[in-house]
Scaffold this active site. Structure first.
Site, PDB file in Angstrom:
ATOM      1  N   THR A 176       1.694  27.287 -10.093  1.00 20.52           N
ATOM      2  CA  THR A 176       0.301  26.864 -10.240  1.00 20.52           C
ATOM      3  C   THR A 176      -0.208  26.886  -8.954  1.00 20.52           C
ATOM      4  O   THR A 176       0.576  26.580  -7.854  1.00 20.52           O
ATOM      5  CB  THR A 176       0.091  25.746 -10.905  1.00 20.52           C
ATOM      6  OG1 THR A 176       0.384  24.497 -10.202  1.00 20.52           O
ATOM      7  CG2 THR A 176       0.790  25.581 -12.336  1.00 20.52           C
ATOM      8  N   GLU A 177      -1.546  26.552  -8.764  1.00 24.68           N
ATOM      9  CA  GLU A 177      -1.874  26.458  -7.237  1.00 24.68           C
ATOM     10  C   GLU A 177      -1.379  25.106  -6.563  1.00 24.68           C
ATOM     11  O   GLU A 177      -0.848  25.064  -5.636  1.00 24.68           O
ATOM     12  CB  GLU A 177      -3.443  26.049  -7.147  1.00 24.68           C
ATOM     13  CG  GLU A 177      -4.201  27.345  -7.125  1.00 24.68           C
ATOM     14  CD  GLU A 177      -4.680  27.826  -8.524  1.00 24.68           C
ATOM     15  OE1 GLU A 177      -4.094  27.079  -9.603  1.00 24.68           O
ATOM     16  OE2 GLU A 177      -5.472  28.935  -8.739  1.00 24.68           O
ATOM     17  N   TYR A 178      -1.317  24.153  -7.293  1.00 26.80           N
ATOM     18  CA  TYR A 178      -0.682  22.834  -6.722  1.00 26.80           C
ATOM     19  C   TYR A 178       0.707  23.008  -6.386  1.00 26.80           C
ATOM     20  O   TYR A 178       1.296  22.600  -5.579  1.00 26.80           O
ATOM     21  CB  TYR A 178      -0.587  21.722  -7.728  1.00 26.80           C
ATOM     22  CG  TYR A 178      -1.985  20.923  -7.556  1.00 26.80           C
ATOM     23  CD1 TYR A 178      -3.147  21.323  -7.830  1.00 26.80           C
ATOM     24  CD2 TYR A 178      -1.900  19.476  -7.215  1.00 26.80           C
ATOM     25  CE1 TYR A 178      -4.515  20.557  -7.451  1.00 26.80           C
ATOM     26  CE2 TYR A 178      -3.105  18.731  -7.074  1.00 26.80           C
ATOM     27  CZ  TYR A 178      -4.475  19.300  -7.066  1.00 26.80           C
ATOM     28  OH  TYR A 178      -5.532  18.473  -7.005  1.00 26.80           O
ATOM     29  N   GLU A 179       1.405  23.611  -7.350  1.00 22.87           N
ATOM     30  CA  GLU A 179       3.049  23.813  -7.297  1.00 22.87           C
ATOM     31  C   GLU A 179       3.269  24.713  -5.896  1.00 22.87           C
ATOM     32  O   GLU A 179       4.346  24.367  -5.320  1.00 22.87           O
ATOM     33  CB  GLU A 179       3.612  24.674  -8.585  1.00 22.87           C
ATOM     34  CG  GLU A 179       4.991  24.817  -8.548  1.00 22.87           C
ATOM     35  CD  GLU A 179       5.429  25.617  -9.901  1.00 22.87           C
ATOM     36  OE1 GLU A 179       4.604  25.666 -10.842  1.00 22.87           O
ATOM     37  OE2 GLU A 179       6.729  25.572 -10.052  1.00 22.87           O
ATOM     38  N   GLU A 231      -3.713  25.607 -21.507  1.00 26.03           N
ATOM     39  CA  GLU A 231      -3.344  24.616 -20.554  1.00 26.03           C
ATOM     40  C   GLU A 231      -4.437  23.695 -20.344  1.00 26.03           C
ATOM     41  O   GLU A 231      -5.575  23.739 -20.316  1.00 26.03           O
ATOM     42  CB  GLU A 231      -3.277  25.466 -19.216  1.00 26.03           C
ATOM     43  CG  GLU A 231      -2.979  24.631 -17.856  1.00 26.03           C
ATOM     44  CD  GLU A 231      -2.891  25.323 -16.645  1.00 26.03           C
ATOM     45  OE1 GLU A 231      -2.196  24.752 -15.535  1.00 26.03           O
ATOM     46  OE2 GLU A 231      -3.647  26.524 -16.398  1.00 26.03           O
ATOM     47  N   ASP A 256       5.187  17.070  -9.366  1.00 23.87           N
ATOM     48  CA  ASP A 256       5.837  16.721  -8.228  1.00 23.87           C
ATOM     49  C   ASP A 256       6.197  15.050  -8.365  1.00 23.87           C
ATOM     50  O   ASP A 256       7.066  14.742  -7.545  1.00 23.87           O
ATOM     51  CB  ASP A 256       5.274  17.172  -7.146  1.00 23.87           C
ATOM     52  CG  ASP A 256       3.980  16.438  -7.163  1.00 23.87           C
ATOM     53  OD1 ASP A 256       3.179  16.243  -7.736  1.00 23.87           O
ATOM     54  OD2 ASP A 256       3.598  15.711  -5.895  1.00 23.87           O
ATOM     55  N   ASP A 312     -13.246  17.543 -22.072  1.00 28.60           N
ATOM     56  CA  ASP A 312     -12.307  16.600 -21.930  1.00 28.60           C
ATOM     57  C   ASP A 312     -11.086  16.622 -22.880  1.00 28.60           C
ATOM     58  O   ASP A 312     -11.597  16.399 -24.095  1.00 28.60           O
ATOM     59  CB  ASP A 312     -13.158  15.156 -21.950  1.00 28.60           C
ATOM     60  CG  ASP A 312     -12.052  13.940 -21.540  1.00 28.60           C
ATOM     61  OD1 ASP A 312     -10.836  14.017 -21.501  1.00 28.60           O
ATOM     62  OD2 ASP A 312     -12.645  12.961 -21.184  1.00 28.60           O
ATOM     63  N   ASP A 326      -3.103  14.669 -13.440  1.00 25.19           N
ATOM     64  CA  ASP A 326      -3.283  13.608 -12.696  1.00 25.19           C
ATOM     65  C   ASP A 326      -2.322  12.594 -12.743  1.00 25.19           C
ATOM     66  O   ASP A 326      -2.457  11.940 -13.970  1.00 25.19           O
ATOM     67  CB  ASP A 326      -4.952  13.213 -12.809  1.00 25.19           C
ATOM     68  CG  ASP A 326      -5.982  14.458 -12.207  1.00 25.19           C
ATOM     69  OD1 ASP A 326      -5.352  15.142 -11.219  1.00 25.19           O
ATOM     70  OD2 ASP A 326      -6.942  14.471 -12.818  1.00 25.19           O
ATOM     71  N   LYS A 352      -2.886   3.542 -11.305  1.00 21.17           N
ATOM     72  CA  LYS A 352      -3.231   2.029 -11.708  1.00 21.17           C
ATOM     73  C   LYS A 352      -2.439   2.004 -13.386  1.00 21.17           C
ATOM     74  O   LYS A 352      -2.980   2.762 -14.113  1.00 21.17           O
ATOM     75  CB  LYS A 352      -4.415   1.802 -11.581  1.00 21.17           C
ATOM     76  CG  LYS A 352      -4.886   1.602 -10.142  1.00 21.17           C
ATOM     77  CD  LYS A 352      -6.306   1.346 -10.049  1.00 21.17           C
ATOM     78  CE  LYS A 352      -6.554   1.069  -8.465  1.00 21.17           C
ATOM     79  NZ  LYS A 352      -8.143   1.421  -8.146  1.00 21.17           N
TER      80      LYS A 352
HETATM   81  N1  SAM Z   1      -2.920  22.496 -13.180  1.00 24.36           N
HETATM   82  C1  SAM Z   1      -3.593  22.826 -11.682  1.00 24.36           C
HETATM   83  C2  SAM Z   1      -2.629  22.920 -10.851  1.00 24.36           C
HETATM   84  O1  SAM Z   1      -1.396  22.748 -11.174  1.00 24.36           O
HETATM   85  O2  SAM Z   1      -2.788  23.751 -10.099  1.00 24.36           O
HETATM   86  C3  SAM Z   1      -4.539  21.780 -11.453  1.00 24.36           C
HETATM   87  C4  SAM Z   1      -3.701  20.288 -11.362  1.00 24.36           C
HETATM   88  S1  SAM Z   1      -4.980  19.047 -10.938  1.00 24.36           S
HETATM   89  C5  SAM Z   1      -4.250  17.918 -10.064  1.00 24.36           C
HETATM   90  C6  SAM Z   1      -5.382  18.432 -12.520  1.00 24.36           C
HETATM   91  C7  SAM Z   1      -6.575  18.870 -13.252  1.00 24.36           C
HETATM   92  O3  SAM Z   1      -6.649  18.131 -14.578  1.00 24.36           O
HETATM   93  C8  SAM Z   1      -7.779  18.582 -12.480  1.00 24.36           C
HETATM   94  O4  SAM Z   1      -8.571  19.769 -12.360  1.00 24.36           O
HETATM   95  C9  SAM Z   1      -8.386  17.673 -13.502  1.00 24.36           C
HETATM   96  O5  SAM Z   1      -9.877  17.873 -13.597  1.00 24.36           O
HETATM   97  C10 SAM Z   1      -8.186  18.036 -14.821  1.00 24.36           C
HETATM   98  N2  SAM Z   1      -8.104  17.157 -15.909  1.00 24.36           N
HETATM   99  C11 SAM Z   1      -7.649  15.757 -15.837  1.00 24.36           C
HETATM  100  N3  SAM Z   1      -7.944  15.238 -17.006  1.00 24.36           N
HETATM  101  C12 SAM Z   1      -8.292  15.894 -17.872  1.00 24.36           C
HETATM  102  C13 SAM Z   1      -8.717  15.711 -18.964  1.00 24.36           C
HETATM  103  N4  SAM Z   1      -8.736  14.732 -19.710  1.00 24.36           N
HETATM  104  N5  SAM Z   1      -9.290  17.019 -19.681  1.00 24.36           N
HETATM  105  C14 SAM Z   1      -9.245  18.018 -18.878  1.00 24.36           C
HETATM  106  N6  SAM Z   1      -9.050  18.295 -17.679  1.00 24.36           N
HETATM  107  C15 SAM Z   1      -8.502  17.067 -16.990  1.00 24.36           C
END
Ligand code: SAM
Length: 211
Positions: free
Chosen positions: A191-194, A43, A153, A95, A117, A121
């Site tokens: 997921t938490e966000y879901e 994930e 979403d 990353d 995310d 932009k």
């Molecule tokens: N997947 C989780 C959920 O659905 O509850 C978290 C969603 S949160 C909006 C997106 C997560 O992706 C953040 O914790 C962010 O730090 C991580 N993230 C964004 N770009 C990333 C990258 N290039 N590599 C690793 N993690 C990344």
């Protein structure tokens, strides 16, 4: 998800026994790390980790790796992880831009992108985890028959993702614009966000992406 930076989180994450601190050294030999040849599912952007913890508990024959860029976020996942007995789930603070540095060709069976995310932009489009830029990274380590499962979403990000998959010559299946009212919801793990978006009545979009 950008939590406020938690002082000491980087060090706490680095010494946690469920975190792989030098993942580059495992490139091509992840099976030996897990001690088996089970499929590996990632994930990317794992956030607070609930999704992978639920999955790992119900699928002991799959190895799971959660990749999260920020230690303050990962720390939350690790707090929950320490309460479980799982031996098929590890995390990396990393990353995803550099994914090909840690996984070899054909080493991954499935990638989950959950509520990535949106980077609204245009000049940040390359940072979206479903951009053609990232698809080319996944192409380097996902098995030929492997797939990416993407949920969001955000309709704009979803439409962008479908365009990018076409442009990169990947295919799509099981598209749903309202996952929770669709036939594909039966084995869905939230997921938490879901959980938050569903409680607000927002439809969830889902697609499986493959080559
Ligand atoms: N997947 C989780 C959920 O659905 O509850 C978290 C969603 S949160 C909006 C997106 C997560 O992706 C953040 O914790 C962010 O730090 C991580 N993230 C964004 N770009 C990333 C990258 N290039 N590599 C690793 N993690 C990344």
């Amino acid at each position: 998800m950008r939590l406020r930076n938690i002082t000491g989180s980087r060090e706490a994450v680095a010494k946690n026994r469920f975190v792989i601190t030098e993942p580059e050294k495992l490139k091509g030999s992840w099976g030996s790390y897990f001690g088996n040849d089970n499929p590996i599912h990632l994930e990317i952007g794992t956030g607070k980790g609930k999704f992978l913890m639920d999955l790992a508990g119900s699928n002991p024959d799959i190895n799971y790796v959660g990749i999260e860029k920020y230690s303050s976020v990962l720390l939350r996942a690790l707090e929950k992880r320490s309460e479980t007995e799982l031996d098929n789930l590890y995390f990396i603070r990393f990353d995803a831009e550099y994914l090909a540095n840690i996984f070899a060709k054909d080493e991954i069976d499935r990638i989950y992108l959950n509520f990535s995310d949106p980077w609204p932009k245009e000049r940040h489009a390359k940072r979206r985890l479903t951009s053609r830029h990232f698809l080319s990274k996944y192409n380097q380590c996902l098995k030929e028959e492997g797939e990416i499962i993407f949920k969001t979403d955000n309709r704009t990000l979803f439409d962008f993702s479908l365009e990018e998959t076409r442009a990169a010559k990947w295919k799509v299946r099981n598209i749903s614009y309202d996952l929770h009212k669709s036939e594909f919801c039966a084995d869905n793990i939230m997921t938490e966000y879901e959980e938050r978006f569903v409680s607000e009545g927002k439809p969830i979009h889902m697609v499986r992406i493959y080559r």
